[in-house]
Design an enzyme around this catalytic site. Structure first.
Site, PDB file in Angstrom:
ATOM      1  N   LYS A 169      -9.591   2.417  -3.042  1.00 25.82           N
ATOM      2  CA  LYS A 169     -10.107   1.911  -1.782  1.00 25.82           C
ATOM      3  C   LYS A 169     -11.544   2.379  -1.581  1.00 25.82           C
ATOM      4  O   LYS A 169     -11.874   3.547  -1.826  1.00 25.82           O
ATOM      5  CB  LYS A 169      -9.224   2.395  -0.631  1.00 25.82           C
ATOM      6  CG  LYS A 169      -9.541   1.751   0.716  1.00 25.82           C
ATOM      7  CD  LYS A 169      -8.519   2.177   1.764  1.00 25.82           C
ATOM      8  CE  LYS A 169      -8.758   1.478   3.092  1.00 25.82           C
ATOM      9  NZ  LYS A 169      -7.774   1.885   4.118  1.00 25.82           N
TER      10      LYS A 169
ATOM     11  N   CYS B 131      -5.511  -2.370   2.629  1.00 27.41           N
ATOM     12  CA  CYS B 131      -5.314  -2.212   4.074  1.00 27.41           C
ATOM     13  C   CYS B 131      -6.426  -2.914   4.855  1.00 27.41           C
ATOM     14  O   CYS B 131      -6.676  -4.106   4.665  1.00 27.41           O
ATOM     15  CB  CYS B 131      -5.209  -0.734   4.419  1.00 27.41           C
ATOM     16  SG  CYS B 131      -4.668  -0.427   6.128  1.00 27.41           S
TER      17      CYS B 131
ATOM     18  N   GLU C 127       0.837  -1.204   0.000  1.00 31.06           N
ATOM     19  CA  GLU C 127       0.000   0.000   0.000  1.00 31.06           C
ATOM     20  C   GLU C 127       0.873   1.256   0.000  1.00 31.06           C
ATOM     21  O   GLU C 127       1.875   1.330   0.709  1.00 31.06           O
ATOM     22  CB  GLU C 127      -0.895  -0.012   1.243  1.00 31.06           C
ATOM     23  CG  GLU C 127      -1.779   1.200   1.400  1.00 31.06           C
ATOM     24  CD  GLU C 127      -2.469   1.239   2.754  1.00 31.06           C
ATOM     25  OE1 GLU C 127      -3.473   1.959   2.874  1.00 31.06           O
ATOM     26  OE2 GLU C 127      -1.993   0.567   3.695  1.00 31.06           O
TER      27      GLU C 127
END
Length: 526
Positions: A350, A402, A286
């Site tokens: 995301k 994440c 990430e």
């Protein structure tokens, strides 16, 4: 045992409070990095005995009758969440001059809020309370509902759901495939709390026998899944995971950007181990690209120099797009797919952002007090509406960026025909604490639940290629820089998993509440 149970039931005041708090804190031993699941055989019976003694004050009516049970559950939850989440404060110390003031809110404030869910669970269970194993069923159902709500309300935060304590290793994770974590939360409480019957003796033979059967089935199914059922064949693609181990303070240092980028490139360009095949797909963690990639065409040229023509890179990065006339640009926490010619062929953003980390709830109000998000760009990150499947070297990857990996429902219908789950993360914010180990276990469970292999690249660990049954094919331990190559494991075909998990969960909850209701009715008649 009866004498101990009696003493716990008679506790009041500070003694009762410290016992509830200590029981919750002791439960943390069931979580990574300890994985001592037997701790729950101690803490949950203590909780049951404390609730046995949680009698309302004379003349109390309505919700006041539930106040003692709520208090005990809240204290138990506060101990559990402080012990299991204290490491969140480490992220605030990376830029201590700006965020150290919020340390008590992270270490104690968030646990105090999350403990409300466990207070709700014990208060709800107390409505169905009786003697014998009926009260265990009530507690199990109530905990199942409260954990479900914790993953849903206020954007959700199901970190360290109680069921994870029953699944420290792949052998004990396999039940997640047919049942899902939500049902296991309730079943785990039912099994682990059952020794409380030894303290009251009522219905203990039936209760312990039932708990023993459930635990044996849990283990037996794990043996069957790992050693009897056929293993899916691996895909043809070879994946390289890059784990650069870059300190978070260095990632925030603008002068270190070139060094960070070159470190990723060097690990990507390294030859395969002797006898190994050159990777088809290289995965960076990430936000591994330390600048806005589309503003740096030279960086794409450097990537093309490192990759062979038929290799592809999947890299975490911050993506930006124009916000429109008179509006600031929007920023996204994203992954890019880059081919051997240095061309961006796909991107995914995301969806589920971290509140107070990547964006600020009630932003205008809080910014008026000088409060900003810990890891956000100016104006905060924007979230995508839905997940986008990435096609990489003929493989279809479902990205979870994440902490999206802790949400079972984050894996939508698009995952039905994908080759693997892809989890990129940067846990360097939390240092060498239990946090990265807990995150890894929860990502592992997503692979088992959906019958999909998982490719996980983390900045400082834990990076691994995990098969569809949660076993680590290869990986790098925490804070070990380097790379690993592995063939992408095959998937298990289970397209109806998500729907089945929902049905099983509500079936388990209804069954436990029915048992509790029947037991309470019988108890009153007796």
């Amino acid at each position: 045992m009866e004498r101990l149970a009696g003493r716990v039931m008679l506790l009041s005041g500070a003694g009762q409070a410290f016992t509830a708090l200590g029981a919750g804190l002791f439960s943390v031993l069931a979580l990574p990095p300890f994985g001592f699941f037997a701790a729950l055989f101690v803490s949950l019976p203590l909780l049951v005995w404390l609730l046995d003694g949680a009698t309302p004050a004379p003349g109390a009516t309505g919700l006041r009758r539930l106040a003692p049970a709520f208090r005990i559950g809240w204290l138990f939850g506060f101990g559990y969440f402080v012990g299991g989440l204290w490491w969140l404060g480490n992220a605030l110390l990376v830029e201590a001059e700006d965020f150290a003031w919020a340390l008590p809110l992270a270490v104690f404030g968030l646990p105090a809020f999350l403990a409300l869910y466990y207070g709700l669970a014990t208060a709800l269970a107390r409505l169905f309370w009786s003697d014998g194993w009926g009260r265990i069923a009530a507690l199990a159902a109530a905990f199942g509902v409260s954990e479900w709500l914790r993953g849903l309300l206020f954007t959700g935060f199901p970190w360290n759901a109680v069921g994870y304590g029953a699944m420290p290793v792949p052998l004990l994770m396999q039940s997640a495939a047919p049942l899902g974590i939500a049902a296991i939360n309730a079943l785990a409480v039912f099994v682990f709390a059952m020794p409380a019957l030894l303290g009251t003796r009522r219905g203990w033979k039936v209760g312990l026998a039932l708990a023993g059967v459930l635990f044996a089935a849990h283990v037996g199914y794990g043996v069957h899944a790992l050693h009897v059922r056929p293993v899916p064949a691996s895909a043809e693609a070879v994946v390289r995971l890059v784990q650069p181990v870059i300190d978070q303070a260095m990632k925030l240092d603008d002068s270190a950007r070139a060094e960070i980028f070159e470190r990723h490139l060097a690990l990507s360009a390294a030859p395969a181990e002797e006898g190994g095949r050159r990777p088809d797909i290289i995965v960076w963690p990430e936000t591994s690209i330390p600048f806005i990639l589309t503003h740096n065409p030279d960086a794409l040229s450097r990537i093309a120099e490192v990759l062979d023509d038929d290799q592809m890179l999947v890299a975490g990065a911050v993506r930006t797009e124009d916000g429109g006339t008179g509006k600031p640009p929007r920023y996204y926490n994203s992954v890019y797919v880059i081919d051997g010619k240095g061309q961006i062929t796909a991107a995914a953003d995301k969806v589920h952002l971290v509140p107070f980390g990547e964006y600020m709830p009630f932003e205008d109000l809080l910014q008026s007090f000088g409060v900003s998000a810990v890891a956000a760009m100016p104006g905060g990150f924007s979230g995508a509406r839905d997940h986008q499947v990435l096609t990489v070297a003929a493989q279809r990857l479902y990205p979870l960026i994440c902490y999206e990996a802790i949400f079972p429902d984050e894996i939508g219908a698009q995952a039905e025909d994908v080759s693997a789950l892809l989890n990129v993360t940067n846990d360097a914010w939390f240092g060498r604490t239990p946090g990265p180990y807990q995150h890894f276990q929860q990502a592992q469970l997503r692979a088992v639940e959906r019958g999909l292999p998982l490719v996980r690249s983390a900045n400082n660990g834990i990076s691994a290629v995990i098969d569809a049954r949660g076993r680590i094919v290869t990986g790098l331990a925490y804070d070990v820089p380097g790379f690993v190559d592995a063939a992408l494991p095959g998937r298990l075909d289970d397209p109806a998993a998500a729907e089945r998990h929902r049905m099983v969960f509500w079936g388990v909850i209804a069954f436990f509440f029915l048992l509790a209701l029947v037991a309470r009715t019988a108890f009153r008649r007796g």
